[in-house]
Write a protein that holds these residues in place. Structure first.
Motif, PDB file in Angstrom:
ATOM      1  N   VAL A  32     -22.394   8.939  27.620  1.00  0.00           N
ATOM      2  CA  VAL A  32     -21.082   8.780  27.200  1.00  0.00           C
ATOM      3  C   VAL A  32     -21.003   9.326  26.553  1.00  0.00           C
ATOM      4  CG1 VAL A  32     -19.859   7.129  26.289  1.00  0.00           C
ATOM      5  CG2 VAL A  32     -21.530   6.101  26.899  1.00  0.00           C
ATOM      6  N   LYS A 203     -13.523   5.451  15.554  1.00  0.00           N
ATOM      7  CA  LYS A 203     -12.660   5.069  16.790  1.00  0.00           C
ATOM      8  C   LYS A 203     -12.772   6.574  17.681  1.00  0.00           C
ATOM      9  CE  LYS A 203     -10.529   1.335  14.951  1.00  0.00           C
ATOM     10  NZ  LYS A 203     -10.983  -0.014  15.564  1.00  0.00           N
ATOM     11  N   GLY A 250      -7.227  10.495  20.081  1.00  0.00           N
ATOM     12  CA  GLY A 250      -7.540  11.025  21.121  1.00  0.00           C
ATOM     13  C   GLY A 250      -7.235  12.583  20.021  1.00  0.00           C
TER      14      GLY A 250
ATOM     15  N   THR B  33     -15.746   8.436  33.932  1.00  0.00           N
ATOM     16  CA  THR B  33     -15.280   8.784  32.670  1.00  0.00           C
ATOM     17  C   THR B  33     -15.593   7.571  31.864  1.00  0.00           C
ATOM     18  OG1 THR B  33     -14.439   6.718  34.305  1.00  0.00           O
ATOM     19  CG2 THR B  33     -13.380   8.450  34.358  1.00  0.00           C
ATOM     20  N   ILE B  34     -17.043   7.325  32.014  1.00  0.00           N
ATOM     21  CA  ILE B  34     -17.473   7.099  30.657  1.00  0.00           C
ATOM     22  C   ILE B  34     -17.297   7.251  29.582  1.00  0.00           C
ATOM     23  CG2 ILE B  34     -19.779   8.480  30.713  1.00  0.00           C
ATOM     24  CD1 ILE B  34     -21.411   5.710  31.208  1.00  0.00           C
ATOM     25  N   ASN B  35     -16.675   8.438  29.185  1.00  0.00           N
ATOM     26  CA  ASN B  35     -16.031   8.921  28.028  1.00  0.00           C
ATOM     27  C   ASN B  35     -15.492   8.147  27.812  1.00  0.00           C
ATOM     28  OD1 ASN B  35     -14.985  10.520  25.963  1.00  0.00           O
ATOM     29  ND2 ASN B  35     -16.841  10.208  25.126  1.00  0.00           N
ATOM     30  N   PHE B  36     -14.046   7.866  28.679  1.00  0.00           N
ATOM     31  CA  PHE B  36     -12.784   7.822  28.641  1.00  0.00           C
ATOM     32  C   PHE B  36     -12.698   6.369  28.443  1.00  0.00           C
ATOM     33  CE2 PHE B  36      -7.903   7.758  30.144  1.00  0.00           C
ATOM     34  CZ  PHE B  36      -7.588   8.495  28.822  1.00  0.00           C
ATOM     35  N   ALA B  38     -14.311   4.507  26.809  1.00  0.00           N
ATOM     36  CA  ALA B  38     -15.271   4.191  26.182  1.00  0.00           C
ATOM     37  C   ALA B  38     -14.526   4.014  24.607  1.00  0.00           C
ATOM     38  CB  ALA B  38     -16.449   4.079  25.060  1.00  0.00           C
ATOM     39  N   ASN B  39     -13.831   5.700  25.120  1.00  0.00           N
ATOM     40  CA  ASN B  39     -12.794   6.027  23.823  1.00  0.00           C
ATOM     41  C   ASN B  39     -11.489   4.862  24.178  1.00  0.00           C
ATOM     42  OD1 ASN B  39     -13.575   8.046  21.943  1.00  0.00           O
ATOM     43  ND2 ASN B  39     -14.012   9.266  23.814  1.00  0.00           N
ATOM     44  N   LEU B  42     -12.095   1.687  22.114  1.00  0.00           N
ATOM     45  CA  LEU B  42     -11.826   1.476  20.971  1.00  0.00           C
ATOM     46  C   LEU B  42     -11.117   1.845  19.836  1.00  0.00           C
ATOM     47  CD1 LEU B  42     -15.401   4.311  20.153  1.00  0.00           C
ATOM     48  CD2 LEU B  42     -15.318   1.931  19.309  1.00  0.00           C
ATOM     49  N   GLY B  45      -9.042  -1.057  19.349  1.00  0.00           N
ATOM     50  CA  GLY B  45      -9.735  -2.539  18.909  1.00  0.00           C
ATOM     51  C   GLY B  45     -10.979  -2.676  19.350  1.00  0.00           C
ATOM     52  N   SER B  47     -14.298  -2.684  20.796  1.00  0.00           N
ATOM     53  CA  SER B  47     -16.753  -1.699  20.636  1.00  0.00           C
ATOM     54  C   SER B  47     -17.075  -1.890  22.002  1.00  0.00           C
ATOM     55  CB  SER B  47     -17.404  -2.508  19.772  1.00  0.00           C
ATOM     56  OG  SER B  47     -18.835  -2.014  19.367  1.00  0.00           O
ATOM     57  N   ALA B  48     -17.762  -0.642  22.304  1.00  0.00           N
ATOM     58  CA  ALA B  48     -17.722  -0.133  23.240  1.00  0.00           C
ATOM     59  C   ALA B  48     -19.104  -0.014  23.177  1.00  0.00           C
ATOM     60  CB  ALA B  48     -17.506   0.968  24.085  1.00  0.00           C
ATOM     61  N   ALA B  49     -20.352  -0.381  24.822  1.00  0.00           N
ATOM     62  CA  ALA B  49     -21.637   0.117  24.551  1.00  0.00           C
ATOM     63  C   ALA B  49     -21.285   0.107  26.306  1.00  0.00           C
ATOM     64  CB  ALA B  49     -22.434  -1.242  23.877  1.00  0.00           C
ATOM     65  N   ALA B 254      -4.825  12.997  25.566  1.00  0.00           N
ATOM     66  CA  ALA B 254      -5.035  12.334  24.142  1.00  0.00           C
ATOM     67  C   ALA B 254      -4.139  12.418  23.302  1.00  0.00           C
ATOM     68  CB  ALA B 254      -5.561  14.291  23.383  1.00  0.00           C
ATOM     69  N   LEU B 257      -4.567   8.486  24.158  1.00  0.00           N
ATOM     70  CA  LEU B 257      -5.215   7.554  23.661  1.00  0.00           C
ATOM     71  C   LEU B 257      -5.117   6.604  21.989  1.00  0.00           C
ATOM     72  CD1 LEU B 257      -8.411   9.138  23.860  1.00  0.00           C
ATOM     73  CD2 LEU B 257      -8.453   6.975  25.095  1.00  0.00           C
ATOM     74  N   ASP B 258      -4.347   8.040  21.405  1.00  0.00           N
ATOM     75  CA  ASP B 258      -3.145   7.987  20.504  1.00  0.00           C
ATOM     76  C   ASP B 258      -2.408   6.621  20.491  1.00  0.00           C
ATOM     77  OD1 ASP B 258      -4.114  10.075  19.003  1.00  0.00           O
ATOM     78  OD2 ASP B 258      -2.766  11.395  19.084  1.00  0.00           O
ATOM     79  N   TYR B 261      -3.975   3.450  20.203  1.00  0.00           N
ATOM     80  CA  TYR B 261      -4.558   3.172  18.996  1.00  0.00           C
ATOM     81  C   TYR B 261      -3.157   2.599  18.008  1.00  0.00           C
ATOM     82  CZ  TYR B 261      -5.749   4.453  14.683  1.00  0.00           C
ATOM     83  OH  TYR B 261      -6.228   4.009  13.032  1.00  0.00           O
TER      84      TYR B 261
END
Lengths: 280, 280, 280
Positions: A32, A203, A250, B33-36, B38-39, B42, B45, B47-49, B254, B257-258, B261
């Motif tokens: 991740v 976040k 981001g 894309t696992i990071n994207f 999760a982000n 988040l 609002g 939560s990711a795992a 970026a 993601l902003d 949020y």
């Protein structure tokens, strides 16, 4: 106990030695945040290399100045790789950082974390719930038998993890860093509380993991306690500064890496922290 | 049929409940894309795992409010993990989102997606070609026997996937979201067309995957249809806004993601969409 | 030897053909930079798809115009997947790019890279130390028996890798690109030196990997040499421009992708480079 001034001098020295020497800390870490860990390690001046296979991990463990092990997204090969490399790190006296992500979930994770007890990770970095659960798993003081880890998030406060952190540090003879709104770092005899950071660090994914990776970079050049304190300090500096420039997570990620890169040794050493002697 | 106003109220409720409760949606997803994912989870609002191993996936499936399954970069362990966890999700009635990435490529992927038919994913999210191919694989109306999936890209339009989407939704009793220039969301009796987004969403990797992950977050607190519609709406709001601020795909990520949020429940509910009753 | 002007025309043609046709280059690549590789491929106008399993890799090898193979974070399945797909690529005459990351570390890596000798990668891209070590592993001129690869970093200069690069290119009949402060690209009879880039490219992870992935995209539409030269040129243009806009590596990543996306065919063709005929 070292004075605050002495500690700040050692932080300055650690940061500058890393920026000059570009030391390599290998990682076995989750998929991740693997990219963010590497980029954070590069941003502070270190060098990164990630692997999965046992002999490759052994190579990096021996070639690198320290190793970062994160049990976040276990793959079957970890069963072989992690105990193998942790044993080598312990036997060769090489510093290594353990990130016991999501301790309590799954049998392989539990088994691996059990085995790590004997290999005494030089630095343990986790959120409060992970630290408490790990102490519980290792049957140490301050641990909870029943993990309150919820996925990868903490449900306990940093303060609640104090006893567990001290017990873990006493066991390993290294340092423990509990990440949260404020960070608690201890070597079992001293506690440092490091201030700063940003609400955006909750976040984004990887603020904790990459802090562990950066602690491994510093552990190549200084003591476990100073390495953990320096890593927390640079994270708190960078988080605070990045937050001022953005209004979302981001942009925060990009700015945070920029600030990790730009923070000077003096700025990191001057990040607000308190010291407390442990009288147990 | 619920009125548009009623749906908007339910969108507002879903968004606010997530922002307040921070619900966890676990994922088994691709490494690209696992990071994207999760982000993005988040950012709205949640939560990711993320995990790979069968017993860990089982843990998250039971502990989380919903689960996101993406077959993007299959590893051998998926053969064991995915049917195991999909079965549990189905038997326990827990919502789960299926992202049938690149359906038609490889025997394990085909085999897994075949098995999923019985476990009735609560939400299916894909591009038009994937939706048509999945309906074909499941021998449902509107499906094509011969997949036109080219790697991970769509070669069909959202409109062309309408019949397949309806058939899939009728089969699962859940919702289907077809992502494209406009998004089509259906529960088999209603169709919503959601407008907005950005041409940059095709120029970054993970816009689709992370939409699926975000739909899983909303599925923890509302119906499949509203969850899918809310996810599409917040993506269309955020995409549209982020595009105005950037001139390239790197900055877009970026900013996107902003905006995920920052988007308020009202803004998301007010994102342009049309409703259509299905008379088949 | 083609004139510089002729080469520039071919660069322009390659860039425009990619932007128009959106060609797909599949990848088997490491988990650290997999996202960045995909985003870079999309930014220049290509299409990306990543897999791990043998039959899926075979599918992409046959369906895509070229394939990118990076041995960065080997998983056990790579033992089966990589020789299988490299053989197919060689037999079908499909272009493929090899990124011999960290050559010299671990037995599987060494074994795989040995096998690749017979399958003659169309383009080999690496840093100077990797190119020298690969030539050594293949017992070619200019190679070093003892790898000086340190983790994933180069300890040799691009110039020092010149003989090894030429020998590798002569062996494969394709092109070799040595990445560094300046980039050296050769097909065994001509050498191009490409200028530009940014010091930040060493401060982020994935600049090298994604250059390989982008070279694969161009290799779908032009010769190995022009593909490698075009990839280096767009990286040097984008790096130089992105650096002017940022003061840290986090923002650099985003700006770099933006500039990859924005660079026109003419700008890429006009990026400074020198040509040199090889008289061995």
């Amino acid at each position: 106990m070292a004075t605050k001034q002495e500690m700040q001098n050692r932080i300055i020295q650690a940061v500058e030695t890393v920026k000059k020497g570009n030391p390599m800390a290998g990682s076995i870490t989750n998929t991740v945040t693997i990219n963010f860990v590497a980029n954070a390690q590069l941003a502070v001046g270190g060098s990164a290399a990630m692997v999965y296979l046992p002999d490759e991990a052994e190579f990096l463990a021996k070639a690198g100045g320290a190793t970062y092990i994160n049990v976040g997204t276990l793959l079957p090969i970890y069963e072989e790789t992690l105990p193998h490399v942790a044993k080598i790190l312990h036997e060769t006296g090489k510093p290594w950082v353990l990130d016991p992500v999501a301790v309590g979930i799954g049998s392989l994770r539990t088994d691996l974390l059990q085995k790590f007890k004997a290999f005494k990770p030089t630095i343990i970095r986790g959120n409060a719930s992970e630290i408490i659960a790990l102490a519980g798993l290792w049957a140490l003081d301050g641990g909870a038998e029943e993990s309150r880890v919820r996925g990868v998030d903490a449900t306990d406060s940093v303060h609640e993890a104090k006893r567990a952190a001290i017990a873990l540090a006493k066991w390993t003879g290294g340092a423990v860093a509990v990440s949260g709104e404020t960070d608690l770092i201890t070597d079992g005899s001293i506690i440092a509380i490091s201030y700063g950071g940003s609400h955006f660090m909750e976040k984004i994914t990887g603020a904790g993991c990459s802090l562990g990776g950066v602690a491994a970079v510093y552990a190549t050049v200084t003591t476990p306690f100073i390495a953990a304190l320096t890593a927390s300090a640079v994270y708190n500096v960078a988080g605070k500064r990045a937050e001022l420039k953005v209004d979302g997570p981001g942009s925060f990620q990009a700015q945070f890496l920029d600030e990790l890169y730009k923070a000077t040794a003096e700025e990191i050493a001057n990040n607000s922290f308190d010291l407390e002697e442990i009288n147990l």
